[in-house]
Write a protein that holds these residues in place. Structure first.
Motif, PDB file in Angstrom:
ATOM      1  N   ALA A 135       1.374   2.548  -3.498  1.00  0.00           N
ATOM      2  CA  ALA A 135       0.147   2.612  -4.282  1.00  0.00           C
ATOM      3  C   ALA A 135       0.220   3.718  -5.326  1.00  0.00           C
TER       4      ALA A 135
ATOM      5  N   LEU B 144      -6.565   1.227  -2.935  1.00  0.00           N
ATOM      6  CA  LEU B 144      -6.209   0.025  -2.179  1.00  0.00           C
ATOM      7  C   LEU B 144      -7.321  -0.991  -2.418  1.00  0.00           C
TER       8      LEU B 144
ATOM      9  N   THR C  94      -3.869  -3.535   2.597  1.00  0.00           N
ATOM     10  CA  THR C  94      -2.403  -3.483   2.582  1.00  0.00           C
ATOM     11  C   THR C  94      -1.869  -3.626   1.164  1.00  0.00           C
TER      12      THR C  94
ATOM     13  N   ALA D 118      -2.209  -2.549  -3.011  1.00  0.00           N
ATOM     14  CA  ALA D 118      -2.704  -1.549  -3.946  1.00  0.00           C
ATOM     15  C   ALA D 118      -3.158  -2.211  -5.241  1.00  0.00           C
TER      16      ALA D 118
ATOM     17  N   SER E 152       0.809  -1.216   0.000  1.00  0.00           N
ATOM     18  CA  SER E 152       0.000   0.000   0.000  1.00  0.00           C
ATOM     19  C   SER E 152       0.846   1.271   0.000  1.00  0.00           C
TER      20      SER E 152
END
Lengths: 191, 282
Positions: B177, B182, B188, B190, B174
């Motif tokens: 990202a 997400l 957690t 992306a 994440s």
């Protein structure tokens, strides 16, 4: 002395790394699309000749090394130092320690010109020309007429190197030798 | 000369691909008033006017927020300090956005485009963590490397270690990202992907994040990282955030390095071999 940043690194650049002068052989820029940039650099240590690779964060810098390469004429050795003279007419001399001639010791011929690498004006390495003409000082007796067939024998030349030569070569012959491979090329003049 | 001809043919093929799918070609400003905050991307500043755009992303999304249909741009972008065998400060980027697509649907379209240009082949999908683990334990790293930087280095080495073939890398953590959402089911991870072809990072795509508050938080975090690293502090692109507030339609988008695609097509080892005037010769 100036500093060079990773973006200025290029093949041939001389920099200080871990206390030794090094020549950069290759510099590769590595960066993930959304990440930190790195430079993967291959060096040759100019003292040891060793090649190795290091990764730097882009933007880091290294100090420039005061290194230059000069053509110099080999004069003589006193056993401790090997003496060379500039070929620019200045007759300026420099004394190379054993470490600097370690790789070329068996190829040093008086009055020949060598590439001498100087670091802060001290010689750190000596490279012979690619080809030298050297006299055979030691070899088994030649086999007359055996010029066509294969087969070879060792021959010691005047500078100390031992070269594989064809069977017909005799003591006193002058040979053209490739110093990079240590190989016999031809006879330099008839004998 | 062959590279010039192949480039021209590929430009045509790409445009025909999108024309056939009803995706609109647009041209946004190369010189824009603002730029990205991403700490890994440096833009060229133009006195008093703004920045040469490192990607058309923000402007394309502003068009989408204003009601534009699925669209693409094929044109030059600029990134300062990126120069090497696989990088040139100016390069051609193909960036496109598909309304109503998820990242998974867009990956399929990316593969179709790449198949069209390079010929069909298999695509393997693997997680970011798998790529990073390919770097092995023997990696030589700079002494003062930070954890995130180490991850970047391991990722770069891992990508090369993938070797020949086409790979989609997914499941980015994440904190990488960028502008991707997400995952609903696992925050957690992306909704971001990259396409790697023969060890070359070719494209980077997202299931796009449109939430202006979350975007502003990410920009602020970028600026903190920039601040601590002593990097340039661009102003946050308020025009972009205002457009996101008005509403970005559900979409997925991807940016593809066109010159790298050409490298792969021609089997070239150096970007300079496929550009008429790479940096230094331009």
């Amino acid at each position: 002395m100036a500093n060079f940043s990773t973006s200025e690194f290029k093949s041939g650049l001389k920099v200080m790394f871990e206390g030794d002068p090094c020549a950069i052989l290759e510099n590769e820029f590595v960066k993930p699309g959304k990440g930190q940039a790195f430079n993967r650099v291959r060096f040759r240590n100019l003292r040891s000749g060793r090649v190795w690779e290091r990764t730097f964060k882009s933007g880091e810098s290294l100090e420039a090394a005061d290194v230059m390469e000069l053509d110099m004429e080999y004069l003589y050795t006193d056993g401790e130092f090997w003496h060379f003279m500039k070929t620019d007419g200045s007759y300026e001399q420099t004394a190379a320690p054993e470490a600097a001639v370690a790789d070329s010791k068996d190829w040093l011929k008086e009055q020949e010109t060598y590439a001498v690498t100087l670091w802060n004006d001290d010689p750190i390495s000596v490279s012979p020309p690619n080809f030298l003409e050297l006299e055979v000082v030691e070899t088994d007796p030649g086999l007359k007429g055996d010029t066509a067939q294969g087969g070879s024998k060792p021959a010691k030349v005047s500078t100390g190197a031992v070269v594989k030569v064809p069977l017909f070569v005799e003591i006193g012959d002058v040979l053209r030798v490739d110093t990079r491979s240590g190989e016999y090329v031809s006879r330099a003049r008839g004998s | 000369m062959q590279a010039l001809e192949t480039r021209a043919r590929l430009l045509h093929d790409v445009r025909a691909f999108f024309h056939g799918r009803g995706v609109l070609e647009v041209q946004t400003a190369i010189l824009g008033g603002a730029t990205v905050t991403d700490p890994a991307v440096e833009s060229f500043q133009v006195d008093g006017l703004g920045y040469l755009q490192p990607s058309p992303e923000y402007q394309l999304k502003r068009l989408l927020a204003a009601g534009a249909p699925s669209l693409y741009q094929l044109g030059p972008v600029f990134r300062a300090g990126e120069s090497g065998r696989r990088h040139n400060p100016e390069f051609v980027m193909l960036e496109w956005y598909r309304l109503g697509f998820s990242d998974v649907e867009l990956m399929k379209e990316v593969a179709e485009l790449v198949d069209l240009i390079l010929g069909p082949s298999e695509y393997r999908t693997l997680a970011y963590a798998e790529v990073v683990s390919l770097a092995g334990d023997q990696l030589a790293v700079p002494a003062d490397i930070r954890p995130r930087e180490l991850l970047d280095l391991r990722f770069s080495v891992g990508i090369e270690a993938l070797g020949p073939g086409r790979f989609f890398v997914t499941d980015y953590p994440s904190d990488q990202a960028a502008l991707a959402r997400l995952r609903d089911e696992d925050a957690t991870v992306a909704a971001r992907f990259e396409l790697v072809v023969d060890g070359l990072e070719l494209a980077n795509g997202y299931y796009e994040l449109g939430n202006p508050d979350e975007l502003r938080r990410r920009f602020q975090r970028d600026l903190e990282v920039r601040c601590s690293a002593g990097q340039h502090q661009p102003a946050v692109d308020e025009k972009f955030l205002a457009a996101m507030k008005a509403g970005l339609p559900d979409c997925a988008g991807v940016a593809l390095g066109f010159d790298r695609l050409l490298m792969l097509k021609l089997g070239a080892d150096d970007l300079a071999d496929v550009m008429a005037f790479p940096i230094g010769r331009a």
